[in-house]
Enzyme design. Structure first.
Site, PDB file in Angstrom:
ATOM      1  N   LEU A 184       0.838  -1.206   0.000  1.00 48.03           N
ATOM      2  CA  LEU A 184       0.000   0.000   0.000  1.00 48.03           C
ATOM      3  C   LEU A 184       0.871   1.254   0.000  1.00 48.03           C
ATOM      4  CD1 LEU A 184      -2.656  -1.170   2.612  1.00 48.03           C
ATOM      5  CD2 LEU A 184      -2.721  -1.373   0.122  1.00 48.03           C
ATOM      6  N   PRO A 185       0.256   2.421  -0.310  1.00 43.49           N
ATOM      7  CA  PRO A 185       1.072   3.635  -0.456  1.00 43.49           C
ATOM      8  C   PRO A 185       1.794   4.086   0.819  1.00 43.49           C
ATOM      9  CG  PRO A 185      -1.077   3.914  -1.504  1.00 43.49           C
ATOM     10  CD  PRO A 185      -1.130   2.622  -0.759  1.00 43.49           C
ATOM     11  N   THR A 233       6.308   0.743   1.884  1.00 43.89           N
ATOM     12  CA  THR A 233       7.348   1.548   2.537  1.00 43.89           C
ATOM     13  C   THR A 233       6.654   2.536   3.467  1.00 43.89           C
ATOM     14  OG1 THR A 233       8.766   1.395   0.598  1.00 43.89           O
ATOM     15  CG2 THR A 233       9.241   3.172   2.168  1.00 43.89           C
ATOM     16  N   LYS A 250      15.165   0.430   4.634  1.00 42.36           N
ATOM     17  CA  LYS A 250      14.584   0.978   3.393  1.00 42.36           C
ATOM     18  C   LYS A 250      14.626   2.519   3.401  1.00 42.36           C
ATOM     19  CE  LYS A 250      11.902   1.446  -0.219  1.00 42.36           C
ATOM     20  NZ  LYS A 250      12.366   1.236  -1.567  1.00 42.36           N
ATOM     21  N   LYS A 302       7.670  11.264   0.114  1.00 42.73           N
ATOM     22  CA  LYS A 302       7.227  10.583   1.341  1.00 42.73           C
ATOM     23  C   LYS A 302       8.422   9.921   2.032  1.00 42.73           C
ATOM     24  CE  LYS A 302       5.943   6.343   1.221  1.00 42.73           C
ATOM     25  NZ  LYS A 302       5.360   5.010   1.059  1.00 42.73           N
TER      26      LYS A 302
HETATM   27  P1  NAD Z   1       0.613   2.612  -6.092  1.00 41.20           P
HETATM   28  O1  NAD Z   1      -0.004   3.877  -5.642  1.00 41.20           O
HETATM   29  O2  NAD Z   1       0.840   2.374  -7.555  1.00 41.20           O
HETATM   30  O3  NAD Z   1      -0.264   1.363  -5.568  1.00 41.20           O
HETATM   31  C1  NAD Z   1      -0.898   1.304  -4.332  1.00 41.20           C
HETATM   32  C2  NAD Z   1      -2.175   0.492  -4.507  1.00 41.20           C
HETATM   33  O4  NAD Z   1      -2.780   0.307  -3.235  1.00 41.20           O
HETATM   34  C3  NAD Z   1      -3.208   1.185  -5.412  1.00 41.20           C
HETATM   35  O5  NAD Z   1      -3.630   0.280  -6.441  1.00 41.20           O
HETATM   36  C4  NAD Z   1      -4.344   1.510  -4.442  1.00 41.20           C
HETATM   37  O6  NAD Z   1      -5.627   1.463  -5.056  1.00 41.20           O
HETATM   38  C5  NAD Z   1      -4.178   0.410  -3.418  1.00 41.20           C
HETATM   39  N1  NAD Z   1      -4.784   0.693  -2.124  1.00 41.20           N
HETATM   40  C6  NAD Z   1      -4.686   1.799  -1.363  1.00 41.20           C
HETATM   41  N2  NAD Z   1      -5.376   1.652  -0.214  1.00 41.20           N
HETATM   42  C7  NAD Z   1      -5.928   0.404  -0.267  1.00 41.20           C
HETATM   43  C8  NAD Z   1      -6.732  -0.337   0.615  1.00 41.20           C
HETATM   44  N3  NAD Z   1      -7.145   0.151   1.796  1.00 41.20           N
HETATM   45  N4  NAD Z   1      -7.105  -1.580   0.262  1.00 41.20           N
HETATM   46  C9  NAD Z   1      -6.703  -2.103  -0.934  1.00 41.20           C
HETATM   47  N5  NAD Z   1      -5.937  -1.450  -1.817  1.00 41.20           N
HETATM   48  C10 NAD Z   1      -5.544  -0.198  -1.474  1.00 41.20           C
HETATM   49  O7  NAD Z   1       1.961   2.474  -5.283  1.00 41.20           O
HETATM   50  P2  NAD Z   1       3.223   1.566  -5.656  1.00 41.20           P
HETATM   51  O8  NAD Z   1       4.118   2.315  -6.567  1.00 41.20           O
HETATM   52  O9  NAD Z   1       2.750   0.196  -6.016  1.00 41.20           O
HETATM   53  O10 NAD Z   1       3.953   1.530  -4.221  1.00 41.20           O
HETATM   54  C11 NAD Z   1       3.446   0.736  -3.150  1.00 41.20           C
HETATM   55  C12 NAD Z   1       4.429   0.821  -2.008  1.00 41.20           C
HETATM   56  O11 NAD Z   1       5.699   0.347  -2.447  1.00 41.20           O
HETATM   57  C13 NAD Z   1       4.652   2.260  -1.497  1.00 41.20           C
HETATM   58  O12 NAD Z   1       4.761   2.237  -0.100  1.00 41.20           O
HETATM   59  C14 NAD Z   1       5.956   2.674  -2.162  1.00 41.20           C
HETATM   60  O13 NAD Z   1       6.655   3.634  -1.394  1.00 41.20           O
HETATM   61  C15 NAD Z   1       6.694   1.349  -2.226  1.00 41.20           C
HETATM   62  N6  NAD Z   1       7.662   1.222  -3.318  1.00 41.20           N
HETATM   63  C16 NAD Z   1       7.384   1.673  -4.563  1.00 41.20           C
HETATM   64  C17 NAD Z   1       8.350   1.526  -5.578  1.00 41.20           C
HETATM   65  C18 NAD Z   1       8.079   1.994  -6.996  1.00 41.20           C
HETATM   66  O14 NAD Z   1       9.024   2.018  -7.797  1.00 41.20           O
HETATM   67  N7  NAD Z   1       6.839   2.345  -7.345  1.00 41.20           N
HETATM   68  C19 NAD Z   1       9.579   0.929  -5.301  1.00 41.20           C
HETATM   69  C20 NAD Z   1       9.825   0.456  -4.021  1.00 41.20           C
HETATM   70  C21 NAD Z   1       8.852   0.595  -3.027  1.00 41.20           C
END
Ligand code: NAD
Length: 299
Positions: A66-67, A97, A172, A247
């Site tokens: 999740l975000p 994260t 991280k 963030k």
């Molecule tokens: P994103 O915003 O693309 O995806 C998050 C998903 O969570 C969305 O599809 C959203 O609809 C869903 N969501 C939110 N609240 C929800 C809930 N209560 N129930 C069900 N689904 C819910 O984000 P992302 O890029 O996939 O990143 C996710 C995590 O991974 C973050 O914490 C980010 O910091 C970390 N991260 C991202 C990357 C990257 O390159 N994008 C790399 C490493 C770590």
């Protein structure tokens, strides 16, 4: 391999991670707030659930992606939260994260119910997630880390046990502060070379093989056209968003204040990403910071 998995959060990272588990033969039940994400996962072979609690009933492992911290806290501890829904034998793995305090609070609440929980944030970006090449940084009890290892092996190339609950998030946070700093520095260096008439691909290749070599130059060049599969060559979409980097840098700054540790470069990187976000680039890939640094007029 018998493990049944609930996967919550099918965004840029969660969707490819879930797909890799499906391809490896695991039975996945999925939930996301976005219908399209659910439909894509079903097309890939997952079963959809109408709520996170429904997805997590009767599974061996729950993985959340999740975000931010508030989403994770709400998912597990909110009203109708997962901690009420899961069996005591279920292993909870949060790969989002988030701040280490929230991570520890949720793990402690899980522990009080006799449920095992790991914080397991990842590094490697969307391409790493697609390729099953993520690095997992894991906090929790060693025995639980070993139970999760076959899943980490499917989604990633390596999983480190960083320490007790929350330690994965600390690792991280430090890694991403460094990433924000080095992406900004790499952007500065390429811009300066281009302003002096050098080809960005040539100077990138030189620095990659010299003492300035780093991850951004190796796999995530911020200059358009240098690297075909980098977000810079696709209009800075999709990838790891500016607001997600902001963030992460905010988490690092909170921690530096709490712990009295000087992080001047992290602070500078956070300010630059904040300005870039406010200029309307929050949804662009974080490597677009190079555009903020381009074209400063000189006297
Ligand atoms: P994103 O915003 O693309 O995806 C998050 C998903 O969570 C969305 O599809 C959203 O609809 C869903 N969501 C939110 N609240 C929800 C809930 N209560 N129930 C069900 N689904 C819910 O984000 P992302 O890029 O996939 O990143 C996710 C995590 O991974 C973050 O914490 C980010 O910091 C970390 N991260 C991202 C990357 C990257 O390159 N994008 C790399 C490493 C770590």
């Amino acid at each position: 391999m018998a493990e049944k998995i609930a996967f919550i959060g099918l965004g840029n990272m969660g969707a490819p991670m879930a797909n890799n588990l499906i391809e490896a033969g695991y039975a996945l039940t999925v939930f996301d707030l976005v219908q399209e994400a659910l439909e894509d996962a079903v097309a890939a072979g997952a079963q959809r659930a109408d709520s996170a609690a429904a997805a997590a009933a009767d599974v061996d492992v729950v993985i959340s992606m999740l975000p931010a911290g508030r989403h994770v806290e709400d998912l597990y501890l909110g009203s109708g939260g997962l901690l009420e829904a899961v069996d005591q034998t279920t292993l909870l793995i949060d790969s989002s994260t988030i701040d280490a305090e929230t991570s520890r609070r949720v793990a402690s609440a899980a522990g009080k119910r006799g449920v095992a929980m790991l914080d397991a944030p990842v590094s490697g970006g969307v391409n790493g997630a697609k390729a099953g090449g993520l690095t997992f940084m894991v906090g929790g009890v060693a025995e639980h880390v070993e139970r999760a290892r076959p899943l980490f092996d499917v989604m990633g190339k390596v999983a480190f046990h960083a320490g007790a609950a929350g330690a994965g998030q600390v690792a991280k946070m430090c890694n991403n502060m460094l990433l924000g700093i080095l992406m900004t520095g790499t952007s500065e260096a390429i811009n300066l070379a281009v302003a002096n008439g050098l080809d960005p691909a040539v100077v990138s290749d030189i620095m990659k093989n010299a003492s300035g070599g780093n991850w951004a130059l190796n796999v995530y060049n911020p200059y358009p056209g240098v690297m075909d599969n980098a977000p810079a060559s696709h209009g800075y979409k999709p990838g790891f968003g500016v607001d997600l980097m902001l963030k992460d840098l905010g988490l690092a700054m909170d921690s530096s204040l709490k712990n009295g540790v000087a992080t001047p470069l992290g602070s500078m990187a956070r300010s630059l990403y904040a300005v870039h976000s406010r200029a309307g680039h929050g949804g662009d890939d974080f490597s677009s910071i190079i555009n903020l640094l381009k074209g400063c007029p000189s006297d």
